[in-house]
Design a protein around this motif. Structure first.
Motif, PDB file in Angstrom:
ATOM      1  N   GLU A 106      -8.971  -4.307  -1.808  1.00  0.00           N
ATOM      2  CA  GLU A 106      -8.163  -5.340  -2.900  1.00  0.00           C
ATOM      3  C   GLU A 106      -7.045  -6.206  -2.297  1.00  0.00           C
ATOM      4  O   GLU A 106      -6.869  -7.302  -2.742  1.00  0.00           O
ATOM      5  CB  GLU A 106      -8.259  -4.970  -4.221  1.00  0.00           C
ATOM      6  CG  GLU A 106      -9.290  -4.609  -5.155  1.00  0.00           C
ATOM      7  CD  GLU A 106      -9.203  -4.044  -6.415  1.00  0.00           C
ATOM      8  OE1 GLU A 106      -8.390  -4.613  -7.137  1.00  0.00           O
ATOM      9  OE2 GLU A 106      -9.913  -3.155  -6.907  1.00  0.00           O
ATOM     10  N   VAL A 107      -6.324  -5.468  -1.314  1.00  0.00           N
ATOM     11  CA  VAL A 107      -5.180  -6.101  -0.795  1.00  0.00           C
ATOM     12  C   VAL A 107      -5.763  -6.522   0.640  1.00  0.00           C
ATOM     13  O   VAL A 107      -5.651  -7.841   0.988  1.00  0.00           O
ATOM     14  CB  VAL A 107      -4.007  -5.124  -0.624  1.00  0.00           C
ATOM     15  CG1 VAL A 107      -3.089  -5.523   0.555  1.00  0.00           C
ATOM     16  CG2 VAL A 107      -3.258  -4.862  -1.731  1.00  0.00           C
ATOM     17  N   LEU A 108      -6.303  -5.674   1.381  1.00  0.00           N
ATOM     18  CA  LEU A 108      -6.896  -6.214   2.764  1.00  0.00           C
ATOM     19  C   LEU A 108      -7.731  -7.274   2.958  1.00  0.00           C
ATOM     20  O   LEU A 108      -7.628  -8.248   3.802  1.00  0.00           O
ATOM     21  CB  LEU A 108      -7.659  -5.045   3.445  1.00  0.00           C
ATOM     22  CG  LEU A 108      -6.627  -3.874   3.905  1.00  0.00           C
ATOM     23  CD1 LEU A 108      -7.502  -2.733   4.349  1.00  0.00           C
ATOM     24  CD2 LEU A 108      -5.462  -3.843   4.606  1.00  0.00           C
TER      25      LEU A 108
ATOM     26  N   THR B 154       5.975  -2.592 -12.644  1.00  0.00           N
ATOM     27  CA  THR B 154       5.475  -3.742 -13.570  1.00  0.00           C
ATOM     28  C   THR B 154       4.562  -4.415 -12.722  1.00  0.00           C
ATOM     29  O   THR B 154       3.793  -5.476 -13.566  1.00  0.00           O
ATOM     30  CB  THR B 154       6.616  -4.657 -14.023  1.00  0.00           C
ATOM     31  OG1 THR B 154       7.122  -5.382 -12.941  1.00  0.00           O
ATOM     32  CG2 THR B 154       7.487  -3.782 -14.780  1.00  0.00           C
ATOM     33  N   ILE B 155       4.038  -4.455 -11.258  1.00  0.00           N
ATOM     34  CA  ILE B 155       3.059  -5.101 -10.682  1.00  0.00           C
ATOM     35  C   ILE B 155       1.694  -4.569 -11.019  1.00  0.00           C
ATOM     36  O   ILE B 155       1.584  -3.475 -11.272  1.00  0.00           O
ATOM     37  CB  ILE B 155       3.474  -5.289  -9.336  1.00  0.00           C
ATOM     38  CG1 ILE B 155       3.130  -3.731  -8.709  1.00  0.00           C
ATOM     39  CG2 ILE B 155       4.775  -5.768  -8.868  1.00  0.00           C
ATOM     40  CD1 ILE B 155       3.209  -3.776  -7.175  1.00  0.00           C
ATOM     41  N   PRO B 156       0.548  -5.512 -10.926  1.00  0.00           N
ATOM     42  CA  PRO B 156      -0.647  -4.862 -10.947  1.00  0.00           C
ATOM     43  C   PRO B 156      -0.862  -3.944  -9.992  1.00  0.00           C
ATOM     44  O   PRO B 156      -0.610  -4.084  -8.741  1.00  0.00           O
ATOM     45  CB  PRO B 156      -1.496  -6.237 -10.565  1.00  0.00           C
ATOM     46  CG  PRO B 156      -0.704  -7.349 -10.892  1.00  0.00           C
ATOM     47  CD  PRO B 156       0.782  -6.912 -10.608  1.00  0.00           C
ATOM     48  N   LEU B 157      -1.641  -2.887 -10.393  1.00  0.00           N
ATOM     49  CA  LEU B 157      -1.981  -2.030  -9.407  1.00  0.00           C
ATOM     50  C   LEU B 157      -3.648  -1.761  -9.275  1.00  0.00           C
ATOM     51  O   LEU B 157      -4.314  -1.979 -10.240  1.00  0.00           O
ATOM     52  CB  LEU B 157      -1.450  -0.459  -9.889  1.00  0.00           C
ATOM     53  CG  LEU B 157       0.145  -0.524  -9.881  1.00  0.00           C
ATOM     54  CD1 LEU B 157       0.586   0.712 -10.696  1.00  0.00           C
ATOM     55  CD2 LEU B 157       0.738  -0.885  -8.540  1.00  0.00           C
ATOM     56  N   THR B 158      -3.971  -1.040  -8.088  1.00  0.00           N
ATOM     57  CA  THR B 158      -5.353  -0.729  -7.738  1.00  0.00           C
ATOM     58  C   THR B 158      -5.272   0.491  -7.120  1.00  0.00           C
ATOM     59  O   THR B 158      -4.331   0.920  -6.282  1.00  0.00           O
ATOM     60  CB  THR B 158      -5.773  -1.766  -7.153  1.00  0.00           C
ATOM     61  OG1 THR B 158      -7.459  -1.524  -6.921  1.00  0.00           O
ATOM     62  CG2 THR B 158      -5.321  -2.191  -5.851  1.00  0.00           C
ATOM     63  N   ASP B 159      -6.623   1.461  -7.112  1.00  0.00           N
ATOM     64  CA  ASP B 159      -6.589   2.439  -6.086  1.00  0.00           C
ATOM     65  C   ASP B 159      -7.580   1.972  -5.102  1.00  0.00           C
ATOM     66  O   ASP B 159      -7.778   2.944  -4.068  1.00  0.00           O
ATOM     67  CB  ASP B 159      -7.134   3.442  -7.053  1.00  0.00           C
ATOM     68  CG  ASP B 159      -8.293   3.497  -7.427  1.00  0.00           C
ATOM     69  OD1 ASP B 159      -8.890   2.323  -7.337  1.00  0.00           O
ATOM     70  OD2 ASP B 159      -8.843   4.336  -8.260  1.00  0.00           O
TER      71      ASP B 159
ATOM     72  N   ILE C 104       0.657  -1.031   0.257  1.00  0.00           N
ATOM     73  CA  ILE C 104      -0.072   0.100  -0.114  1.00  0.00           C
ATOM     74  C   ILE C 104       0.659   1.245   0.124  1.00  0.00           C
ATOM     75  O   ILE C 104       1.453   1.706   1.220  1.00  0.00           O
ATOM     76  CB  ILE C 104      -0.841  -0.034   1.225  1.00  0.00           C
ATOM     77  CG1 ILE C 104      -1.779  -1.248   1.272  1.00  0.00           C
ATOM     78  CG2 ILE C 104      -1.860   1.244   1.292  1.00  0.00           C
ATOM     79  CD1 ILE C 104      -2.564  -1.382   2.392  1.00  0.00           C
ATOM     80  N   GLY C 105       1.187   2.040  -1.142  1.00  0.00           N
ATOM     81  CA  GLY C 105       1.956   3.011  -1.220  1.00  0.00           C
ATOM     82  C   GLY C 105       3.105   2.807  -2.078  1.00  0.00           C
ATOM     83  O   GLY C 105       3.996   1.921  -1.817  1.00  0.00           O
ATOM     84  N   ILE C 106       3.109   3.025  -3.519  1.00  0.00           N
ATOM     85  CA  ILE C 106       4.087   2.620  -4.517  1.00  0.00           C
ATOM     86  C   ILE C 106       4.795   4.088  -4.752  1.00  0.00           C
ATOM     87  O   ILE C 106       4.575   4.556  -5.943  1.00  0.00           O
ATOM     88  CB  ILE C 106       3.494   1.910  -5.654  1.00  0.00           C
ATOM     89  CG1 ILE C 106       2.756   0.633  -5.207  1.00  0.00           C
ATOM     90  CG2 ILE C 106       4.754   1.539  -6.832  1.00  0.00           C
ATOM     91  CD1 ILE C 106       3.424  -0.468  -4.673  1.00  0.00           C
ATOM     92  N   GLY C 107       5.173   4.595  -3.639  1.00  0.00           N
ATOM     93  CA  GLY C 107       6.230   5.796  -4.098  1.00  0.00           C
ATOM     94  C   GLY C 107       7.531   5.521  -4.157  1.00  0.00           C
ATOM     95  O   GLY C 107       7.777   4.436  -4.817  1.00  0.00           O
TER      96      GLY C 107
ATOM     97  N   GLY D   6      -0.062  -3.858  -5.860  1.00  0.00           N
ATOM     98  CA  GLY D   6       0.303  -2.742  -5.193  1.00  0.00           C
ATOM     99  C   GLY D   6      -0.908  -1.586  -5.089  1.00  0.00           C
ATOM    100  O   GLY D   6      -1.940  -1.627  -6.225  1.00  0.00           O
ATOM    101  N   VAL D   7      -1.184  -1.014  -4.140  1.00  0.00           N
ATOM    102  CA  VAL D   7      -2.174   0.028  -3.930  1.00  0.00           C
ATOM    103  C   VAL D   7      -1.549   1.579  -4.087  1.00  0.00           C
ATOM    104  O   VAL D   7      -0.644   1.818  -3.575  1.00  0.00           O
ATOM    105  CB  VAL D   7      -2.954   0.235  -2.760  1.00  0.00           C
ATOM    106  CG1 VAL D   7      -4.156   1.048  -2.619  1.00  0.00           C
ATOM    107  CG2 VAL D   7      -3.532  -1.329  -2.595  1.00  0.00           C
TER     108      VAL D   7
END
Length: 448
Positions: free
Chosen positions: A67-69, A58-63, A13-16, A46-47
């Motif tokens: 979807e992670v929790l 390159t990983i799948p991302l979501t906002d 959670i957090g792809i900075g 990643g969120v």
């Protein structure tokens, strides 16, 4: 290499800067990490806040954080988003879902570490929350676990250390050094968390929780920043063999723990005195080991990501052996508090004091009388006249100190023998009440 026995799926959670570095290192060193753990660590999702922002990731991302929790296939939630209360809610949800939790979030842990510890039935990793790439958390939890910790002193904030370094080495004032730190990206547009000492306080409380079981919040300990440090303070320090660093300090006195963060004059021969720029360092004194010093990069994508992944590796190793996520021996906080915090007013130290006063007969006697009334004795004293401005001078040409244009005044610089915080604060109030004292006196504590 054969197929590993297990896979450990994580969501970030957090792809900075740090999150991207975690993904990159896990992919680049996948075979090495798998060989060392017996488990392949796979980033499943990643969120991010903005899916439209261009990223090399390159990983799948979501906002959508859910979807992670609530993804049952994800074993570990890695929180790298920053903030305090929302990350706390995310941490609670992840733990309630039976997931392990890894964070670099010192602010959240400074306020909520014990609530998380009380509910955790799966591992919590937080190596990256203090000093970036320095493995100080593991050193306290494991390497020094046979020791009673007598003292911790740390340069815990790289931004403040950079500013003080530029002031000492290049003769800059605080405003110049801060501006340069901002230009280089070391300081935020609003740098208050760094320069006011609270970033360092968050980190000190995490270290003190491991060493002593202290449950305090940042507001309960003595915290002062560096914004009042002036070039004349740097000059005084140099003249008497000191340098000035923003230190987080924890000391054990019987059943009490003294906790404080503030600018500090330290002997220039000490190891911490050689830590310059944005680097961090922590000195730990154990009853068996004596002093050990841990030095390295306190921030940045790769150093912080390295610490995040060290927690993931520890979880993966345990996972490989037990085939499950074991509860939180790796958390490391002492949950039965044995110590109380020394009240701020009872903390004792030697002090440096800078006073701006009228340069006329009788003023010095009044100042020393107030110090004497508070049982404060002077060990070192300097008085430097402040030249009055010429009549044809513009305001910018008038001699100044602390940002104030003051003709016919003197800088009084002194150091005291050991006294209490209560005594020094009462003395400051008494000095401020004098008409001849032009501004609130500035103090810097001296650590031998």
């Amino acid at each position: 290499m054969g197929k590993p026995a297990r896979e450990l799926h994580i969501g970030i959670i957090g792809i900075g800067v740090v999150g991207s570095s975690v993904v990159e290192i896990l992919q680049k060193n996948r075979e090495l990490i798998t060989a060392r753990t017996g488990v392949e660590i796979i980033v499943k999702r990643g969120v991010v806040r903005d899916l439209n922002k261009a990223r090399a990731c390159t990983i799948p991302l979501t906002d959508n954080v859910d979807e992670v929790l609530y993804d049952e296939s994800i074993d570990v939630v890695v929180e790298l988003m920053g903030g305090r209360e929302l990350p706390y809610q995310i941490a609670k949800t992840a733990l309630a879902q039976g997931k392990a939790f890894v964070t670099a979030n010192k602010a959240m842990l400074a306020y909520h570490r014990y609530e998380l510890a009380s509910m955790a039935k799966t591992p919590i990793g937080f190596e990256a929350s203090v000093c970036g790439g320095i493995p100080i958390i593991n050193a306290l939890k494991v390497g020094l676990s046979a020791n009673e910790i007598l003292a911790i002193r740390g340069i815990l904030n790289g931004t403040s250390n950079y500013i003080l370094t530029k002031m000492a080495q290049d003769g800059w004032d605080f405003a110049q050094a801060l501006q340069q730190a901002q230009n280089l990206g070391y300081a935020e547009a609003n740098p208050s968390l760094d320069i006011d000492g609270y970033d360092a306080a968050h980190k000190l409380l995490i270290l003190a929780s491991i060493a002593y079981g202290i449950k305090a919040a940042p507001e309960e300990i003595l915290v002062e920043g560096i914004s009042e440090v002036a070039p004349e303070d740097i000059e005084f320090a140099k003249e008497f063999g000191y340098c000035i660093k923003l230190l987080g300090i924890a000391k054990k006195h019987g059943n009490e723990i003294e906790l404080r963060v503030h600018p500090t004059m330290i002997d220039e021969e000490k190891l911490l005195a050689d830590v310059d720029g944005v680097m961090n360092a922590v000195s730990v004194v154990g009853d068996c080991t004596g002093e050990s010093v841990y030095y390295g990069a306190g921030a940045g994508g790769n150093p912080t990501a390295s610490s995040v992944i060290s927690d993931l590796i520890a979880i993966a190793r345990s996972y490989h052996i037990s085939q499950s996520l074991q509860p939180s021996a790796m958390l490391g906080f002492i949950t039965e508090q044995q110590y109380s915090i020394t009240p701020k007013e009872q903390i004792k130290s030697k002090y440096y004091m800078r006073i701006l006063a009228d340069d006329k007969h009788g003023v010095l006697e009044k100042i020393t009388a107030i110090l004497s009334k508070n049982a404060i004795s002077i060990s070192t004293f300097l008085q430097k006249p402040q030249k009055p401005a010429h009549t044809d001078s513009t305001p910018s040409q008038i001699s100044s100190i602390g940002g104030l244009n003051q003709p016919e005044c003197a800088k009084i610089l002194l150091a005291t023998h050991e006294t209490s915080e209560l005594a020094i604060q009462n003395a400051i109030k008494g000095l401020q009440a004098l008409e001849s004292v032009r501004q609130r006196p500035v103090i810097i504590r001296i650590e031998e």
